[in-house]
Structures are given as structure tokens and as C-alpha cells.
Design a protein around this motif. Structure first.
Motif, PDB file in Angstrom:
ATOM      1  N   UNK A 114      37.881  52.090  50.174  1.00 12.35           N
ATOM      2  CA  UNK A 114      39.247  52.518  49.859  1.00 12.35           C
ATOM      3  C   UNK A 114      39.466  53.861  50.541  1.00 12.35           C
ATOM      4  N   UNK A 115      40.701  54.130  51.009  1.00 10.17           N
ATOM      5  CA  UNK A 115      40.941  55.387  51.705  1.00 10.17           C
ATOM      6  C   UNK A 115      40.543  56.599  50.874  1.00 10.17           C
ATOM      7  N   UNK A 116      40.535  56.470  49.571  1.00  2.00           N
ATOM      8  CA  UNK A 116      40.186  57.616  48.739  1.00  2.00           C
ATOM      9  C   UNK A 116      38.720  58.018  48.903  1.00  2.00           C
ATOM     10  N   UNK A 117      37.894  56.994  49.212  1.00  2.00           N
ATOM     11  CA  UNK A 117      36.464  57.269  49.329  1.00  2.00           C
ATOM     12  C   UNK A 117      36.078  57.757  50.721  1.00  2.00           C
ATOM     13  N   UNK A 118      37.048  57.732  51.591  1.00  2.00           N
ATOM     14  CA  UNK A 118      36.714  58.055  52.978  1.00  2.00           C
ATOM     15  C   UNK A 118      36.103  59.447  53.082  1.00  2.00           C
ATOM     16  N   UNK A 119      34.899  59.540  53.676  1.00  2.00           N
ATOM     17  CA  UNK A 119      34.340  60.876  53.894  1.00  2.00           C
ATOM     18  C   UNK A 119      35.052  61.578  55.048  1.00  2.00           C
ATOM     19  N   UNK A 120      35.068  62.893  54.985  1.00  2.62           N
ATOM     20  CA  UNK A 120      35.811  63.652  55.992  1.00  2.62           C
ATOM     21  C   UNK A 120      34.937  64.660  56.718  1.00  2.62           C
ATOM     22  N   UNK A 121      35.339  64.920  57.937  1.00  2.55           N
ATOM     23  CA  UNK A 121      34.762  66.052  58.666  1.00  2.55           C
ATOM     24  C   UNK A 121      35.823  67.145  58.616  1.00  2.55           C
ATOM     25  N   UNK A 122      35.414  68.323  58.246  1.00  8.68           N
ATOM     26  CA  UNK A 122      36.377  69.418  58.226  1.00  8.68           C
ATOM     27  C   UNK A 122      36.298  70.162  59.556  1.00  8.68           C
ATOM     28  N   UNK A 123      37.379  70.074  60.348  1.00  4.04           N
ATOM     29  CA  UNK A 123      37.409  70.789  61.631  1.00  4.04           C
ATOM     30  C   UNK A 123      38.298  72.011  61.451  1.00  4.04           C
ATOM     31  N   UNK A 124      37.683  73.171  61.657  1.00  8.03           N
ATOM     32  CA  UNK A 124      38.333  74.408  61.261  1.00  8.03           C
ATOM     33  C   UNK A 124      38.630  75.268  62.479  1.00  8.03           C
ATOM     34  N   UNK A 125      39.847  75.752  62.593  1.00 11.36           N
ATOM     35  CA  UNK A 125      40.139  76.686  63.681  1.00 11.36           C
ATOM     36  C   UNK A 125      41.057  77.781  63.179  1.00 11.36           C
ATOM     37  N   UNK A 126      40.936  78.937  63.803  1.00 10.18           N
ATOM     38  CA  UNK A 126      41.882  79.997  63.448  1.00 10.18           C
ATOM     39  C   UNK A 126      42.839  80.256  64.602  1.00 10.18           C
ATOM     40  N   UNK A 127      42.715  79.441  65.637  1.00 10.56           N
ATOM     41  CA  UNK A 127      43.628  79.597  66.774  1.00 10.56           C
ATOM     42  C   UNK A 127      44.789  78.627  66.613  1.00 10.56           C
ATOM     43  N   UNK A 128      45.840  78.887  67.307  1.00 22.69           N
ATOM     44  CA  UNK A 128      46.975  77.975  67.283  1.00 22.69           C
ATOM     45  C   UNK A 128      46.583  76.616  67.837  1.00 22.69           C
ATOM     46  N   UNK A 133      42.061  71.763  60.009  1.00 22.67           N
ATOM     47  CA  UNK A 133      42.679  72.876  59.296  1.00 22.67           C
ATOM     48  C   UNK A 133      42.935  74.036  60.258  1.00 22.67           C
ATOM     49  N   UNK A 134      44.174  74.438  60.326  1.00 22.85           N
ATOM     50  CA  UNK A 134      44.517  75.636  61.099  1.00 22.85           C
ATOM     51  C   UNK A 134      44.719  76.779  60.116  1.00 22.85           C
ATOM     52  N   UNK A 135      43.896  77.787  60.264  1.00 19.25           N
ATOM     53  CA  UNK A 135      43.997  78.910  59.335  1.00 19.25           C
ATOM     54  C   UNK A 135      44.626  80.091  60.053  1.00 19.25           C
ATOM     55  N   UNK A 136      45.654  80.621  59.476  1.00 19.03           N
ATOM     56  CA  UNK A 136      46.224  81.856  60.011  1.00 19.03           C
ATOM     57  C   UNK A 136      45.506  82.996  59.298  1.00 19.03           C
ATOM     58  N   UNK A 137      44.599  83.657  60.018  1.00 15.86           N
ATOM     59  CA  UNK A 137      43.802  84.686  59.335  1.00 15.86           C
ATOM     60  C   UNK A 137      44.496  86.036  59.340  1.00 15.86           C
ATOM     61  N   UNK A 138      45.689  86.067  59.892  1.00 12.64           N
ATOM     62  CA  UNK A 138      46.391  87.356  59.907  1.00 12.64           C
ATOM     63  C   UNK A 138      47.711  87.263  59.155  1.00 12.64           C
ATOM     64  N   UNK A 139      47.662  86.818  57.871  1.00 14.27           N
ATOM     65  CA  UNK A 139      48.933  86.669  57.164  1.00 14.27           C
ATOM     66  C   UNK A 139      49.577  88.018  56.871  1.00 14.27           C
ATOM     67  N   UNK A 155      45.990  66.853  58.078  1.00 12.67           N
ATOM     68  CA  UNK A 155      46.166  68.179  58.649  1.00 12.67           C
ATOM     69  C   UNK A 155      46.619  69.162  57.595  1.00 12.67           C
ATOM     70  N   UNK A 156      46.109  70.360  57.740  1.00  9.74           N
ATOM     71  CA  UNK A 156      46.450  71.391  56.777  1.00  9.74           C
ATOM     72  C   UNK A 156      46.653  72.689  57.521  1.00  9.74           C
ATOM     73  N   UNK A 190      35.598  76.194  65.134  1.00  6.89           N
ATOM     74  CA  UNK A 190      36.044  76.518  66.486  1.00  6.89           C
ATOM     75  C   UNK A 190      35.587  77.937  66.828  1.00  6.89           C
ATOM     76  N   UNK A 191      35.727  78.304  68.091  1.00  8.52           N
ATOM     77  CA  UNK A 191      35.338  79.665  68.454  1.00  8.52           C
ATOM     78  C   UNK A 191      36.322  80.665  67.849  1.00  8.52           C
TER      79      UNK A 191
END
Lengths: 352, 282
Positions: free
Chosen positions: B26-40, B64-70, B105-106, B132-133
Motif C-alpha cells: 500500500x502506498x502508505x507503507x512505501x519506504x522513502x529516501x529523504x533527499x535534502x538540499x539547501x540550494x534552490x 526537501x528544499x530547506x531555506x536555511x536563511x529564513x 516534495x516539501x 546535497x552539497x
């Protein structure tokens, strides 16, 4: 040790003409160095001497401006992924040995045949090396241009040398080759010896890296900047130890040459690979012609031939003018191809 | 803190869903890879790696795109960041669609360590994190309950390629205006430092010449000076040409070596396989 040195020191007064001259020559020399890895320095020593700077101070100050310029150029080109630092450092260390050998030979000739003999030796080396290597590089560049191939092929000599497994073998990641140190050493020493003789080691260093070691012209010219940095730093420390560096001259030349070296480095990312060879060969051959005109002066000083005074004066002037011409021609080719390629790239992005 | 989440599950559209269908009940059980970047823009190696591994394992990707300079939340910057993120996500979705992978996407803001801890707690099925770098490994590992892998990008040129594959260049060119401003700022900063250095040398040239040409240990004075010049003036000239818009060719910057195959590393004997084995005697 400081005593005798201080007597030799005569530092010139700077005026507007000399400031502008040094800045401009610095800029053009820097542009050429950034692009083909070295060059430009050969005009500065006679150029400074024509301003009235004593020979040793001119050589020392030239050396002192060379290594920061090479450093800035190398950093810039490292950002473009063109520099093989390991290759440059290994070559640089052995080139330093070559410099010492070159200086010893120079000293020996100076003792044996005096100043004119030494000058003649320098000019003959200039003509011989530049004509041989220059015409070889030019032929290769023209061949590449005609065949229209983008990628460079490794010469059969380099391929054969790379296959010889002789301890110690070194792998160079950026240059993408694996070769025995024993084949790097002669190229490096020859580079150093040429640098000690005519102030531009790159005229052997870059072709040596391309045809004997087997690097591409982009990597070879970029790595030459590291070699020039190592050699220049070593040389500067020695000259500065004797108090010969005129920091004002160095700063003025650097003011222009760092502008040039950045632009030259940017230029390498736009042009086709054969352009580096083409510019290099052009400069080498024109400089060879210039040194050819300088030969009669020294020959007549050694009383091997006799020539009228005014002819010699004319030829000396012509020699310097042709040398400047070599740089100007090289710089114009670089600037022209840079801006042409930029325009084309911009047009293609707009088109898409 | 603003958080917007969008989900696309496109695994249904694929014809040959390799491992995906068999493993995910079921889609709920789907395991995920978290790909993290702070760049656009998520850099290409990270995106490529995430896609490849997710495809092989039948996982989904949580990008996940994180804006580290809020705090430095200038109106324009956040606008541009959003534009760049939109492009990056569009590219990721395009590739994921082709492979039949689920992509979530987040886009969020805040501290990376906290974020990873929070996400891993909130969604149980994040198996590992790739970063990401620009993100420090320790920052993430300190708080992450799952393994963290940095994707090292040795060739600068690959990074550029993500910019070129775009449908629109809006975010890119707008981001470029920021860097051009930075060039001008650098140009002014290093220009004035260089001018100061030159002015001080030439204003006191008699004094300088006496000390600098003393020789011996004083040899370090001219050498140190030219090193300073190469730093200040080098940065100034670099920023100067960049501010004028004269920069390296995007296509040519990575073209450093020929297309020759990479030199093989010296041969090493293959590692012995020490994994436990089952023996079957029939």
C-alpha cells in the motif's frame, strides 16, 4: 652580505609614462599567461631595462611578479577543473632543480665569454628552441584546425611512454594519465633550464606536457601555471634575499597582469582546443624573429662579424618592437576569439 | 515557518514497475529516501543518485528544499528561491515519472538537523537520508536516527548541467541577478582593499624601499606583500570581470580533459567475499 648589495641598488624614480607602460605590458603579459600558461615575462625584463632599471633588479622584479600572477591564474583555472595540482607540483619541484642548473650554465658562460657571450648564448637558445618547438606546435595546431576534430589525440610518443611501467608510476586524475616519474623529470628540468635562460619556461613546459607526457593543451597550459608558481616563488625568495626586488615595479606590473590573467583564464573556457596551441606557436615564432634581430649585436661585440653602429642600433630597436608585437598579436587573437565565442554562445542561448 | 507539501504518486502510470509494485503493498507503507538540499536547485548528482537508488529498491523519494536563511527573508530572495525550487522539482518529477517513482516534495525553512529529526519521527518509513552539497554532514548525523549519505560531486561541470536542462530559465536568470550584485559588492570591497594596499606602499615608498630591499630575513616582506596583492587584487579583478558579465563559458568550463576513457587504477586483487553462505546437501 648586505654591504655589497646596497651599492648595486639603484631604484628608479617612477613617472606617469613608466607607470602606464608597466601596467599595460603587465595586462597583455597576464592575458597571454592566463591563456597559454606562461609568456609575457620575456618582454618585461628588457622593457623595464629600457626604463632605466638595472638588469638584476629587472630580472628579480619580473620573477617576483610572475608567481602571484601564476597563483591567481592557477586558482582561477582550478575552478574550471583544468589544473592537475599533483602534476604541477611534481614538475615544479624538478623544474626548480632545472633553474639551478640553468643558472650554473649561465654563470659558466659569463665567466668564460663575458657579458656579450652570455647574451649571445641566451639569444641562440631563444631562436633554436622557439623555432623548433614553435613550428612543431604550429603544425599540430593547423592540422587540428583542418581536420576539425574537437578532441585532442594523444601523440604516439606519449602513448608509448605511458605504457612503459617504470617505478615509480604516478596517476594524475585531472590530466587523466598514468606515467612514470622518470619521464616527467627531463621535461621539468628542461622547463626550469629554459626559465632560467629566457625567463619563460612554459615554451618547453607546455609542449612537453602535451607531446611527451600526453596531457591536453588545456590541462597542460593550466598546469604550467602551477609550475611557474613553484619556480617563481623559489626564484623570488633567492632574489629577495639579496634585496633585489623593487616592490613598486612588481605592484605596478601586477596591477595590470592580474586583470589580464583572469581574462586569459576565462578565455580558455570558450575557445577550441587548437587555439591555445595556435596562439602559443604564433607568439613563439614572432619572438624567435625578434631574437634573430638581436644576434648581430652580440656577434659584433664578440668581434665575430663587423657591422656599423647605426645598423646595430636599428636592429636592437627592431628586435624589441617585434617582441612587443608578438605579445600584442597573441593578446589580440585571445581577445578576438573570446568575444567572438561569447557572442555566439549568447546568440545560441537566446535562440533556444 | 512556512511549510507546503505536495504529493504525486505516479507509480500507477508505469508499464513495467519492476520492483515497485511487488514490494509496496500500500502506498502508505512505501519506504522513502529523504533527499535534502539547501540550494534552490538540487544538484544533478544528488537527483540522479536518488532516482537510481529509489528505482532499484522500489522506494519513493521525499525531496526537501530547506531555506536555511529564513531570517534574511528578503522579499525578492524568497521569491527567487521558490522559482528555483519549482524548476528543480519539475525536473525531478519529470525523471521520476519516466521511472514510475513516487515523489513527494516539501519546501520548508529552519535548521536542517531539527528538520531531519522531525521528519524521521513523523514519517516512520524514511530509510536513509542523502544530502546535497552545502549541507554539513555532522549537522545532519547528530540528530538523524537513520544513516546519512553525502553525495560528493567531484566535477564542477555536472552542477551546471541542471541549470541548462530547464524548460524555463526564469529562476536561473533571476538568481543570476543576485550573484551579479554580489560581484559588484566584492568588486568594491576588494577594490578598496587593493587601493589601500597600493596607496600605503606608494605613499611611504622611501620607507618601504629601505626595508624591503634589505635582504636576508626581510626578503619575506616583499613576498608577503605580493601574496596579499594576489589575494586582494586577484579577488578584485575576478569580481571586476564577473561584474562586467565576462564569465567562463557554461558549456566549456567542464570540458577540461578529452573524452578519453579514464585511466584505470592500478590493478588490485578483488576483495575476498566473506559473507556467510548456505550450503545445501540434497
Amino acid at each position: 652580505m648586505h654591504g655589497p648589495v646596497n651599492e648595486v641598488m639603484q631604484f628608479i624614480d617612477l613617472n606617469a609614462y613608466s607607470i602606464v607602460f608597466l601596467f599595460l605590458v603587465g595586462f597583455i603579459g597576464g592575458l597571454v599567461s592566463g591563456f597559454i600558461g606562461s609568456g609575457g615575462a620575456f618582454v618585461l625584463t628588457p622593457g623595464m631595462m629600457s626604463l632605466g632599471v638595472p638588469g638584476t633588479v629587472a630580472v628579480a622584479s619580473n620573477m617576483c611578479h610572475k608567481f602571484p600572477k601564476a597563483l591567481v591564474g592557477a586558482i582561477k583555472r582550478y575552478r574550471y577543473g583544468q589544473v592537475d595540482i599533483k602534476l604541477g607540483l611534481i614538475m615544479g619541484v624538478f623544474a626548480e632543480i632545472g633553474v639551478q642548473v640553468g643558472i650554473m650554465i649561465q654563470k659558466h658562460i659569463l665567466d668564460r665569454w663575458g657579458e656579450a657571450g652570455s647574451n649571445l648564448y641566451v639569444s641562440v637558445i631563444f631562436v633554436l628552441v622557439l623555432v623548433t618547438v614553435g613550428s612543431f606546435v604550429l603544425r599540430d595546431a593547423l592540422k587540428m584546425k583542418r581536420s576539425g576534430t574537437e578532441a585532442e589525440t594523444t601523440t604516439s610518443l606519449a602513448k608509448r611512454l605511458q605504457q612503459i611501467e617504470l617505478w615509480p608510476m604516478v596517476t594524475f586524475k585531472t590530466a587523466n594519465l598514468r606515467i612514470s616519474v622518470w619521464f616527467l623529470v627531463p621535461v621539468a628540468i628542461a622547463t626550469g633550464m629554459l626559465a632560467a635562460t629566457i625567463a619563460v619556461g612554459g615554451f618547453i613546459g607546455v609542449p612537453g606536457l602535451m607531446y611527451i607526457v600526453g596531457a591536453t593543451s588545456i590541462v597542460a597550459s593550466a598546469t604550467e601555471l602551477v609550475i611557474a608558481f613553484v619556480m617563481g616563488l623559489g626564484g623570488t625568495l633567492i632574489w629577495a634575499y639579496y634585496g633585489m626586488v623593487d616592490i613598486r615595479l612588481v605592484l605596478l606590473i601586477l596591477a595590470g597582469s592580474l586583470f589580464g590573467v583572469q581574462l586569459g583564464a576565462i578565455g580558455t573556457t570558450y575557445v577550441k582546443e587548437y587555439m591555445i596551441k595556435y596562439v602559443m606557436a604564433t607568439i613563439m615564432l614572432i619572438v624567435a624573429v625578434s631574437r634573430f634581430f638581436a644576434l648581430p649585436k652580440y656577434l659584433s661585440q664578440l668581434r665575430i662579424i663587423s657591422l656599423q653602429e647605426n645598423w646595430i642600433g636599428l636592429m636592437t630597436k627592431a628586435s624589441f618592437a617585434i617582441m612587443c608585437l608578438a605579445l600584442v598579436v597573441g593578446a589580440s587573437i585571445i581577445l578576438f576569439s573570446l568575444f567572438k565565442a561569447r557572442r555566439l554562445e549568447r546568440l545560441s542561448t537566446v535562440g533556444v | 515557518m512556512t511549510t507546503q507539501t505536495t504529493t504525486t504518486s505516479s507509480s500507477t502510470r508505469t508499464e513495467t514497475p519492476a520492483l515497485t509494485a511487488s514490494r509496496v503493498e500500500a502506498p502508505r507503507d512505501r519506504p522513502f529516501i529523504l533527499a535534502l538540499t539547501r540550494n534552490g536547485h538540487m544538484s544533478e548528482p544528488v537527483m540522479e543518485y536518488a532516482l537510481r537508488v529509489a528505482h532499484r529498491l522500489g522506494y519513493g523519494i521525499l525531496a526537501v528544499h530547506v531555506d536555511t536563511m529564513p531570517l534574511a527573508k528578503l522579499e525578492k530572495r524568497s521569491h527567487l528561491f521558490a522559482a528555483a525550487v519549482a524548476e528543480s522539482v519539475a525536473l525531478l518529477r519529470e525523471h521520476a515519472d519516466r521511472l514510475g517513482l513516487a515523489v513527494e516534495h516539501l519546501q520548508t525553512a529552519g535548521r536542517i538537523g531539527d528538520l531531519v529529526a522531525r521528519l524521521c519521527r513523523a514519517r516512520k518509513r524514511i530509510d536513509f537520508v542523502i544530502i546535497d552539497k552545502g549541507i554539513r554532514l555532522e549537522e545532519v548525523t547528530r540528530q538523524s536516527p537513520v544513516p546519512v549519505f553525502p553525495v560528493v560531486n567531484r566535477q564542477q561541470s555536472l552542477f551546471v548541467r541542471t541549470f541548462i536542462n530547464k524548460h524555463t530559465h526564469k529562476g536561473v536568470s533571476a538568481m543570476a541577478t543576485i550573484t551579479s550584485k554580489r560581484h559588484v559588492k566584492h568588486c568594491l570591497l576588494f577594490g578598496s582593499l587593493t587601493a589601500g594596499l597600493y596607496a600605503s606602499v606608494f605613499a611611504y615608498q622611501d620607507l618601504v624601499m629601505t626595508w624591503f630591499s634589505k635582504g636576508g630575513v626581510y626578503a619575506l616582506l616583499p613576498v608577503a606583500t605580493v601574496f596579499a596583492v594576489s589575494y586582494f587584487h586577484g579577488n578584485f579583478t575576478s569580481a571586476f570581470w564577473s561584474a562586467l558579465g565576462i564569465e567562463a563559458s557554461r558549456a566549456g568550463a567542464g570540458r577540461q580533459t578529452s573524452t578519453r576513457p579514464a585511466v584505470p587504477e592500478p590493478a588490485v586483487a578483488p576483495r575476498r567475499d566473506t559473507r556467510p553462505r548456505v550450503q545445501l546437501n540434497a
